[in-house]
Design a protein around this motif. Structure first.
Motif, PDB file in Angstrom:
ATOM      1  N   TYR A  14      31.575  78.331  -3.588  1.00 51.36           N
ATOM      2  CA  TYR A  14      30.978  79.114  -2.499  1.00 51.36           C
ATOM      3  C   TYR A  14      31.226  80.576  -2.810  1.00 51.36           C
ATOM      4  N   LEU A  17      34.588  81.639  -4.024  1.00 48.72           N
ATOM      5  CA  LEU A  17      35.611  80.606  -3.809  1.00 48.72           C
ATOM      6  C   LEU A  17      35.192  79.259  -4.405  1.00 48.72           C
ATOM      7  N   ALA A  19      35.744  75.800  -3.765  1.00 52.50           N
ATOM      8  CA  ALA A  19      36.321  74.895  -2.756  1.00 52.50           C
ATOM      9  C   ALA A  19      36.819  73.630  -3.423  1.00 52.50           C
ATOM     10  N   PRO A  38      47.166  70.442   1.502  1.00 55.33           N
ATOM     11  CA  PRO A  38      47.310  71.403   2.614  1.00 55.33           C
ATOM     12  C   PRO A  38      45.953  71.799   3.200  1.00 55.33           C
ATOM     13  N   ASN A  39      45.970  72.472   4.332  1.00 54.86           N
ATOM     14  CA  ASN A  39      44.724  72.942   4.958  1.00 54.86           C
ATOM     15  C   ASN A  39      43.911  73.775   3.967  1.00 54.86           C
ATOM     16  N   GLY A  40      42.601  73.511   3.942  1.00 54.94           N
ATOM     17  CA  GLY A  40      41.722  74.294   3.071  1.00 54.94           C
ATOM     18  C   GLY A  40      41.775  73.891   1.608  1.00 54.94           C
ATOM     19  N   GLY A  42      40.305  71.486   0.122  1.00 55.10           N
ATOM     20  CA  GLY A  42      39.021  71.019  -0.433  1.00 55.10           C
ATOM     21  C   GLY A  42      38.753  69.537  -0.171  1.00 55.10           C
ATOM     22  N   LYS A  43      39.509  68.929   0.724  1.00 54.79           N
ATOM     23  CA  LYS A  43      39.376  67.477   0.965  1.00 54.79           C
ATOM     24  C   LYS A  43      38.021  67.133   1.605  1.00 54.79           C
ATOM     25  N   THR A  44      37.700  67.827   2.695  1.00 52.54           N
ATOM     26  CA  THR A  44      36.427  67.522   3.359  1.00 52.54           C
ATOM     27  C   THR A  44      35.254  67.887   2.451  1.00 52.54           C
ATOM     28  N   THR A  45      35.385  68.973   1.721  1.00 55.54           N
ATOM     29  CA  THR A  45      34.313  69.339   0.781  1.00 55.54           C
ATOM     30  C   THR A  45      34.119  68.221  -0.246  1.00 55.54           C
ATOM     31  N   GLU A 178      40.272  61.958   8.214  1.00 52.69           N
ATOM     32  CA  GLU A 178      41.341  62.059   9.217  1.00 52.69           C
ATOM     33  C   GLU A 178      41.176  61.051  10.371  1.00 52.69           C
ATOM     34  N   HIS A 211      46.259  63.815   7.325  1.00 48.52           N
ATOM     35  CA  HIS A 211      47.413  64.726   7.316  1.00 48.52           C
ATOM     36  C   HIS A 211      48.695  63.994   7.674  1.00 48.52           C
TER      37      HIS A 211
HETATM   38  P1  ATP Z   1      41.545  70.862   6.290  1.00 48.25           P
HETATM   39  O1  ATP Z   1      42.700  70.001   5.946  1.00 48.25           O
HETATM   40  O2  ATP Z   1      41.953  72.118   7.003  1.00 48.25           O
HETATM   41  O3  ATP Z   1      40.425  70.119   6.966  1.00 48.25           O
HETATM   42  P2  ATP Z   1      40.190  70.698   3.691  1.00 48.25           P
HETATM   43  O4  ATP Z   1      41.166  70.334   2.629  1.00 48.25           O
HETATM   44  O5  ATP Z   1      39.307  69.617   4.193  1.00 48.25           O
HETATM   45  O6  ATP Z   1      40.932  71.429   4.901  1.00 48.25           O
HETATM   46  P3  ATP Z   1      37.734  72.116   3.127  1.00 48.25           P
HETATM   47  O7  ATP Z   1      37.224  72.051   4.523  1.00 48.25           O
HETATM   48  O8  ATP Z   1      37.111  71.214   2.129  1.00 48.25           O
HETATM   49  O9  ATP Z   1      39.313  71.885   3.108  1.00 48.25           O
HETATM   50  O10 ATP Z   1      37.626  73.618   2.661  1.00 48.25           O
HETATM   51  C1  ATP Z   1      38.006  74.042   1.366  1.00 48.25           C
HETATM   52  C2  ATP Z   1      37.738  75.528   1.222  1.00 48.25           C
HETATM   53  O11 ATP Z   1      36.333  75.749   1.154  1.00 48.25           O
HETATM   54  C3  ATP Z   1      38.259  76.347   2.400  1.00 48.25           C
HETATM   55  O12 ATP Z   1      38.766  77.566   1.890  1.00 48.25           O
HETATM   56  C4  ATP Z   1      37.008  76.568   3.222  1.00 48.25           C
HETATM   57  O13 ATP Z   1      37.102  77.757   3.968  1.00 48.25           O
HETATM   58  C5  ATP Z   1      35.932  76.665   2.149  1.00 48.25           C
HETATM   59  N1  ATP Z   1      34.616  76.222   2.630  1.00 48.25           N
HETATM   60  C6  ATP Z   1      34.303  74.990   3.093  1.00 48.25           C
HETATM   61  N2  ATP Z   1      32.999  74.935   3.429  1.00 48.25           N
HETATM   62  C7  ATP Z   1      32.480  76.169   3.193  1.00 48.25           C
HETATM   63  C8  ATP Z   1      31.175  76.766   3.335  1.00 48.25           C
HETATM   64  N3  ATP Z   1      30.142  76.074   3.819  1.00 48.25           N
HETATM   65  N4  ATP Z   1      31.038  78.066   2.980  1.00 48.25           N
HETATM   66  C9  ATP Z   1      32.071  78.768   2.483  1.00 48.25           C
HETATM   67  N5  ATP Z   1      33.317  78.280   2.308  1.00 48.25           N
HETATM   68  C10 ATP Z   1      33.525  76.998   2.660  1.00 48.25           C
END
Ligand code: ATP
Length: 254
Positions: A14, A17, A19, A38-40, A42-45, A178, A211
């Motif tokens: 992105y 970044l 992700a 940890p938060n952010g 990249g799991k949901t991505t 989750e 988590h």
């Molecule tokens: P959490 O545990 O908080 O849910 P996560 O591990 O699932 O976090 P993601 O939601 O995959 O993390 O996000 C990974 C990174 O990508 C984060 O820094 C997030 O801000 C960024 N990100 C996710 N989607 C987008 C998007 N559409 N545009 C820009 N950045 C994004």
């Protein structure tokens, strides 16, 4: 090893970044796999990439040996990769049964729009779908709530309804984002048993983000750890718990 899902070097960029950066995985049929970080991290991505909800910048995905990179999200669901969401996405004004019925249609309909346009009262007349949906609600312990509007269900039951809805599509691989979030300890312990039961009953393979460490460590045969989009560890619960990179990733973000 009977590999159901394989991802090779998946990346999602992105702007500045990454992700997800070069993520790979091989999941065997019948496995319960965990993805933590940890938060952010990249799991949901990662789940969004595996289900084509976002397009990867590079990398490939194979399901049952066939390349599915770039295949449309609704087709991915019909192939058998179904998911739940971190933020519950139910049709809040429809009943519990109607939520499941709509999902049960997805297999048959050509696209999601026609599914969304199906009226719940019409769906109720499709007896085989109703029977199947009721059976799923029974399995999920939601049968007594079948006529309650989704918005009026207690939170833990909404999470279970999300799973019921994903199951109604007929998955081979179920991705749970989750599933225990917001549940109290007794609900999450019950959910652990339920997930094992569902795996056996429907011959599922399960990949889950969570988590709640106790939940992941007890349930998953193998766990992957992401940090800043990169896989930093993969192994059994014991291996992960003692891995210094994992410990510092969590402590470093605390
Ligand atoms: P959490 O545990 O908080 O849910 P996560 O591990 O699932 O976090 P993601 O939601 O995959 O993390 O996000 C990974 C990174 O990508 C984060 O820094 C997030 O801000 C960024 N990100 C996710 N989607 C987008 C998007 N559409 N545009 C820009 N950045 C994004």
């Amino acid at each position: 090893m009977d590999v159901l899902l394989e991802a090779i070097e998946l990346t999602k960029q992105y702007k500045g970044l990454k992700a997800v950066a070069g993520y790979s995985v091989k999941i065997s049929r019948g496995e319960i796999r965990g993805l933590i970080g940890p938060n952010g991290a990249g799991k949901t991505t990662t789940f969004n990439l595996l289900t084509s909800m976002v397009k990867s910048t590079s990398g490939n995905i194979y399901f049952e040996g066939k390349k599915i990179t770039g295949v449309r999200a609704d087709q991915i669901a019909r192939l058998g990769i179904c998911r739940t969401f971190q933020n519950i996405r139910l049709f809040k004004n429809l009943t519990v049964l109607e939520n499941v019925l709509i999902a049960a249609q997805i297999k048959k309909k050509y696209n999601f729009m026609s599914v969304l346009l199906s009226s719940p009262s019409f769906l109720r007349e499709e007896k085989h779908l109703v029977d199947r949906s009721l059976e799923l609600l029974e399995t999920m312990g939601l049968i007594n709530a079948k006529d309650i509007k989704a918005r009026n269900l207690p939170y833990g039951q909404q999470r279970k309804l999300e799973i019921a809805r994903a199951l109604a599509v007929g998955p081979k691989l179920l991705l749970l984002d989750e599933p225990a979030a917001g549940m109290n300890p007794s609900e999450s312990t019950e959910l652990m048993g339920l997930i094992r039961y569902l795996r056996d009953k429907f011959k599922l393979t399960i990949f889950l983000i969570e988590h709640d460490m106790k939940f992941v460590m007890n349930l998953c045969e193998k766990i992957q750890v992401l940090n800043y989009g990169t896989l930093i560890a993969e192994g059994s619960a014991a291996e992960i718990q003692n891995n210094p990179d994992v410990i510092s990733a969590y402590l470093g973000r605390a």
